[in-house]
Every structure is written in C-alpha cells, then in structure tokens.
Scaffold this active site. Structure first.
Site, PDB file in Angstrom:
ATOM      1  N   LYS A 108       0.855  -1.185   0.000  1.00 21.71           N
ATOM      2  CA  LYS A 108       0.000   0.000   0.000  1.00 21.71           C
ATOM      3  C   LYS A 108       0.888   1.230   0.000  1.00 21.71           C
ATOM      4  O   LYS A 108       2.038   1.168   0.450  1.00 21.71           O
ATOM      5  CB  LYS A 108      -0.902   0.022   1.249  1.00 21.71           C
ATOM      6  CG  LYS A 108      -2.161   0.838   1.067  1.00 21.71           C
ATOM      7  CD  LYS A 108      -3.212   0.102   0.258  1.00 21.71           C
ATOM      8  CE  LYS A 108      -4.457   0.898   0.059  1.00 21.71           C
ATOM      9  NZ  LYS A 108      -5.522   0.063  -0.533  1.00 21.71           N
TER      10      LYS A 108
HETATM   11  P1  NAD Z   1     -13.191   7.407  -3.301  1.00 22.42           P
HETATM   12  O1  NAD Z   1     -12.180   8.453  -3.054  1.00 22.42           O
HETATM   13  O2  NAD Z   1     -13.659   7.188  -4.699  1.00 22.42           O
HETATM   14  O3  NAD Z   1     -14.473   7.667  -2.391  1.00 22.42           O
HETATM   15  C1  NAD Z   1     -14.394   7.814  -0.998  1.00 22.42           C
HETATM   16  C2  NAD Z   1     -15.771   8.193  -0.491  1.00 22.42           C
HETATM   17  O4  NAD Z   1     -15.735   8.232   0.938  1.00 22.42           O
HETATM   18  C3  NAD Z   1     -16.242   9.578  -0.949  1.00 22.42           C
HETATM   19  O5  NAD Z   1     -17.638   9.539  -1.208  1.00 22.42           O
HETATM   20  C4  NAD Z   1     -15.941  10.468   0.265  1.00 22.42           C
HETATM   21  O6  NAD Z   1     -16.792  11.589   0.307  1.00 22.42           O
HETATM   22  C5  NAD Z   1     -16.245   9.486   1.399  1.00 22.42           C
HETATM   23  N1  NAD Z   1     -15.570   9.848   2.648  1.00 22.42           N
HETATM   24  C6  NAD Z   1     -14.304  10.273   2.814  1.00 22.42           C
HETATM   25  N2  NAD Z   1     -14.064  10.511   4.124  1.00 22.42           N
HETATM   26  C7  NAD Z   1     -15.217  10.193   4.773  1.00 22.42           C
HETATM   27  C8  NAD Z   1     -15.624  10.228   6.138  1.00 22.42           C
HETATM   28  N3  NAD Z   1     -14.792  10.660   7.087  1.00 22.42           N
HETATM   29  N4  NAD Z   1     -16.876   9.813   6.443  1.00 22.42           N
HETATM   30  C9  NAD Z   1     -17.713   9.385   5.485  1.00 22.42           C
HETATM   31  N5  NAD Z   1     -17.402   9.365   4.195  1.00 22.42           N
HETATM   32  C10 NAD Z   1     -16.166   9.763   3.835  1.00 22.42           C
HETATM   33  O7  NAD Z   1     -12.584   6.059  -2.664  1.00 22.42           O
HETATM   34  P2  NAD Z   1     -12.976   4.579  -3.006  1.00 22.42           P
HETATM   35  O8  NAD Z   1     -12.014   4.072  -4.012  1.00 22.42           O
HETATM   36  O9  NAD Z   1     -14.451   4.469  -3.243  1.00 22.42           O
HETATM   37  O10 NAD Z   1     -12.580   3.858  -1.636  1.00 22.42           O
HETATM   38  C11 NAD Z   1     -13.489   3.740  -0.546  1.00 22.42           C
HETATM   39  C12 NAD Z   1     -13.008   2.630   0.372  1.00 22.42           C
HETATM   40  O11 NAD Z   1     -12.924   1.418  -0.379  1.00 22.42           O
HETATM   41  C13 NAD Z   1     -11.620   2.818   0.992  1.00 22.42           C
HETATM   42  O12 NAD Z   1     -11.609   2.242   2.271  1.00 22.42           O
HETATM   43  C14 NAD Z   1     -10.721   2.029   0.062  1.00 22.42           C
HETATM   44  O13 NAD Z   1      -9.520   1.620   0.692  1.00 22.42           O
HETATM   45  C15 NAD Z   1     -11.625   0.872  -0.253  1.00 22.42           C
HETATM   46  N6  NAD Z   1     -11.268   0.138  -1.468  1.00 22.42           N
HETATM   47  C16 NAD Z   1     -11.268   0.761  -2.687  1.00 22.42           C
HETATM   48  C17 NAD Z   1     -10.956   0.020  -3.814  1.00 22.42           C
HETATM   49  C18 NAD Z   1     -10.995   0.611  -5.206  1.00 22.42           C
HETATM   50  O14 NAD Z   1     -10.818  -0.139  -6.177  1.00 22.42           O
HETATM   51  N7  NAD Z   1     -11.245   1.889  -5.376  1.00 22.42           N
HETATM   52  C19 NAD Z   1     -10.639  -1.341  -3.701  1.00 22.42           C
HETATM   53  C20 NAD Z   1     -10.666  -1.937  -2.443  1.00 22.42           C
HETATM   54  C21 NAD Z   1     -10.994  -1.182  -1.333  1.00 22.42           C
END
Ligand code: NAD
Length: 419
Positions: A108
């Site tokens: 990461k």
């Molecule tokens: P992103 O940046 O596209 O979206 C993040 C979302 O979370 C946004 O809507 C933001 O407004 C919201 N957010 C941020 N801080 C917040 C808070 N304090 N309280 C509530 N909402 C909040 O990110 P993503 O890619 O959708 O990732 C979201 C989660 O999924 C993370 O934990 C990430 O590690 C995990 N994840 C993502 C992927 C991927 O392929 N993108 C894969 C596996 C896991």
C-alpha cells in the site's frame, strides 16, 4: 488498539493474525513473521504549488509480504495517511489477494495531503514526484500500484507516464486502474463496487433473503459506494441512504439514485428535493433500519460505541477496515452477517490482476469476459470462506483470515528460508 484516543489499524491487523492463528497449525515464528512488513519506504519530497511556493509532502510505500507474487496495492491521498495506516492496509492487501487466490503479495502507499485543497496541476506534480521517489520499489514484476481513496485513473496515468519516462519505454503493467486508453482493463473502474454486490447477493442467497426491495444504506459514494449503489439499484434493491464525507441523504421509500448522483456531481453535495428526503449524518446512516449496510468510505466506522445500535441484517464491507474487533464481537453476538472487507472489496484487486495479465500479454479482454471471471472468483471466495465459517463455527472474518493466512503461510513454508 487506541493511541491518544485514535484507533490504530495496524494493531488491529496484527491482532487479527493471532485470532486466525488459533485455527491454523503454524509455528510461533511463522505467525510472528506475518506481523512484520517486509519493506517500508518513507519519502519527504518537495512540490511546487501554483503560487510558486514549495511545500514538502510525506509519502509512504509499504510492502507487507511477497511470498505469493509481486507486491500489489493502492495509493491513497488523504490528510490522515500515516505509516501505521499504510502498514495495516498493506497487510490486508496480502490477505485479500490470498482470499481470492490471485498470485500477488500485499502493498500500500499514500501521501499525507488534502487533494480537495489542491489544483489538478498540483496533484499532477505531487504524483509525478512521489512516483519518482518510490520508483526504486515499483515495477510490473516487483510492485504494482492502483487507485485508492482520492486517487483516480488520471493519477494512475501520471504514475505510469512518469515510470515509463524513467525506463525509456512504455510500462503499462506498473499500475492498474489506468484509463482504458492506456491499457486499463474494461470493467476495472466498477470492479470493486460490483464485487461488493456479487458477495452481497451470495450472502442474501445463503440467508434466503430476496434482493428485490431490500433496503440498502451506503456510507460513501465514491468509486466503491457509488458503483455498488448503481448495481444494487439495477437489481431492484431500495437505496434508502447514501453519504459523502460531509453528510448523507435519506429516503425510507428509496432514493432516485440517478438524480441524487447527478446533483452531487453538479453541486458537490447532496440536494434534498422531495419532502420524503432528508439530510442525515454519517453516524445516523450507519444505524438505519436496513437489510444491507455497505460502509464504503474509510476505516473504523463501526466501533464498540455504535455496534449495538446497528440494525442492518447484513454488512458488506466495501471499505478497508471499517469495523473494529470490539464491534465485530458485538455484531457477531447479535447475529449480524458480515461479509468481511478482504473478500467484499477484493473485486478491485481481482480485475487489477486481469489488467496486469492483459498488459503483460498485450491482450484486450471484453467487459463480459472480465465480469464473468470476476463473478466466478468472487463466488468461489465466498463459498470457500462460508465453508470454513460453518465447519469451524467461526465468524466470516475469522474464516477469511484463516483461508488467507493459511495460503500465505504455506507459500512461505514451501519457499523456505534463505540462506
Ligand atoms: P473514493 O475516493 O472514490 O471515495 C471515498 C468516499 O468516501 C467519498 O464519497 C468520500 O466523500 C467518502 N468519505 C471520505 N471521508 C469520509 C468520512 N470521514 N466519512 C464518510 N465518508 C467519507 O474512494 P474509493 O475508491 O471508493 O474507496 C473507498 C473505500 O474502499 C476505501 O476504504 C478504500 O480503501 C476501499 N477500497 C477501494 C478500492 C478501489 O478499487 N477503489 C478497492 C478496495 C478497497
């Protein structure tokens, strides 16, 4: 697990190894080894801001374990990024790749920054300099990056371009989640959210509950939350609430998702238009009476403080580490079925693996082929974890860790110890 009142995700991740080890026949030395990361690189680097000032940023790249293949993991841009968070996320990547049985280890990376306060040009300069700083670790056969919170396909394009300039030729396989025009896989952008929905369907099927009309609450509407919402909606579920980092929007009868997301894109916030719709806090959203709750934002959202008030029947963890171990126990005692993060959000890394395979072989798979393979892998992962959970009478999270840690430990044993 807490330091100065803050929950330490790395301590949680290490504690999970001890829990899973109780069900595995491993020597104490092997268990201890898994609690350490393999490599950690911390970089402090300058970036010229638009006002010509120079600011120093701190970034991290951590590889947890590479026994099963090259390190793989996303890059996060967020003000709260720190070494222990990156270590925990790298470790969870190791388990995630092992759960779905793809030949990668876990890594990461992240930069402590607030991209919301930066221009696109500043983010580009930050990305290029950070890529250069960590380039000694990166490479298609060594360590492959991907998007995570607040990093996008465009950021991956800049990473790929910078790394390719360093090498002197195009190296698409150094990052996944790239734009399709640069060798990104069809289906990658939606893969994590789709994986969340695939595993939610498996859980509902096991619990003999229908998807049609199921009430779904989703925390976060980014890549994972937004995509999952769209596909739940298409399957006839009712999205009763969705949020961003500021607040959420709630309608017990189900939101008009298309309009809500259109307004959110236009005004950068949720807009209540109907009298049935109301604003809701992120805390309230988690406690709504619903069939499926999808935390899809950040870590440590379901804790011992709110776990006893969670009313969802099924929790599908789109985010990494959204539930603390104390909350897990409470949820388990209350019979709430949890699809753990290392399975529920493994769709992203699974299609990243497809992207890497296509890049190395210079192939282009159709979206149908990608989706078909993704669905089969996610369903197999769910089935294998459920079997362990039922046979050993342990929660799904522990079962997932038993499966993953067992696979990593066996690969490590087979490789032996050098020298
Ligand atoms: P992103 O940046 O596209 O979206 C993040 C979302 O979370 C946004 O809507 C933001 O407004 C919201 N957010 C941020 N801080 C917040 C808070 N304090 N309280 C509530 N909402 C909040 O990110 P993503 O890619 O959708 O990732 C979201 C989660 O999924 C993370 O934990 C990430 O590690 C995990 N994840 C993502 C992927 C991927 O392929 N993108 C894969 C596996 C896991």
């Amino acid at each position: 697990m807490t330091e100065n009142g803050k929950i330490n995700s790395f301590e949680i991740a290490k504690g999970q190894i001890d829990i899973a080890a109780r069900y595995l026949d491993l020597d104490p030395g092997s268990v201890e080894r898994l609690k350490f990361t393999k490599r950690e690189l911390i970089v402090h680097f300058p970036v010229k801001l638009d006002n010509e000032n120079i600011r120093i940023f701190t970034g991290y790249r951590v590889q947890h374990n590479v026994s099963r293949g090259p390190a793989k993991g996303g890059i996060r841009y967020h003000p709260s990024v720190n070494l222990d968070e990156v270590r925990a996320l790298a470790m969870w990547m190791t388990w995630k790749c092992a759960v779905v049985n793809i030949p990668f280890g876990g890594a990461k990376g992240g930069v402590e920054c607030n991209p919301k306060e930066m221009s696109l040009h500043e983010i580009e300069r930050l990305t290029r300099r950070f890529t250069w700083e960590i380039s000694l670790l990166l490479g298609p056969e060594k360590d492959i990056a991907a998007p995570d919170v607040y990093t996008s396909p465009q950021v991956m394009a800049w990473m790929m371009d910078t790394y390719s300039i360093l090498k002197g030729y195009s190296v698409p396989g150094v990052v996944t989640g790239k734009p399709v025009e640069l060798g990104g896989s069809l289906g990658r952008f939606e893969a994590t959210g789709r994986g969340v929905v695939i595993t939610a369907l498996e859980a509902l099927n096991y619990l003999k509950r229908p998807i049609e009309g199921a009430k779904v609450a989703i925390q976060g509407c980014g890549n994972v939350g937004g995509t999952a919402a769209k596909h739940f909606d298409r399957l006839g579920a009712k999205i009763i609430a969705i949020s961003d980092s500021q607040k959420g929007i709630h309608n017990e009868e189900g939101l008009n998702l298309e309009r809500i997301l259109e307004y959110k894109a236009k005004y950068q916030c949720f807009v209540c238009e109907k009298k049935e719709e109301s604003e809701i806090t992120n805390e309230e959203l988690l406690e709504l009476d619903c069939d499926i709750l999808v935390p899809a934002a950040i870590e440590n959202q379901i804790t011992e403080k709110n776990a006893s008030r969670i009313k969802a029947k099924v929790i599908v963890e789109g985010a990494n580490g959204p539930t603390t171990p104390e909350a897990d126990e409470i949820l388990n005692d209350r019979g709430i079925f949890v699809v753990p993060d290392i399975l529920a959000n493994a769709g992203g890394v699974t299609v990243s693996y497809f992207e890497w395979v296509q890049n190395l072989q210079e192939l282009i798979w159709s979206e149908e082929e990608v989706l078909d393979r993704l669905t089969r892998i996610m369903q197999k992962g769910f089935k294998e974890i459920l079997e362990i959970s039922v046979s050993k009478k342990i929660p799904m999270r522990t079962a997932a860790l038993v499966l993953a840690i067992g696979r990593v430990a066996e690969a490590t044993r087979l490789r032996g110890l050098y020298p």
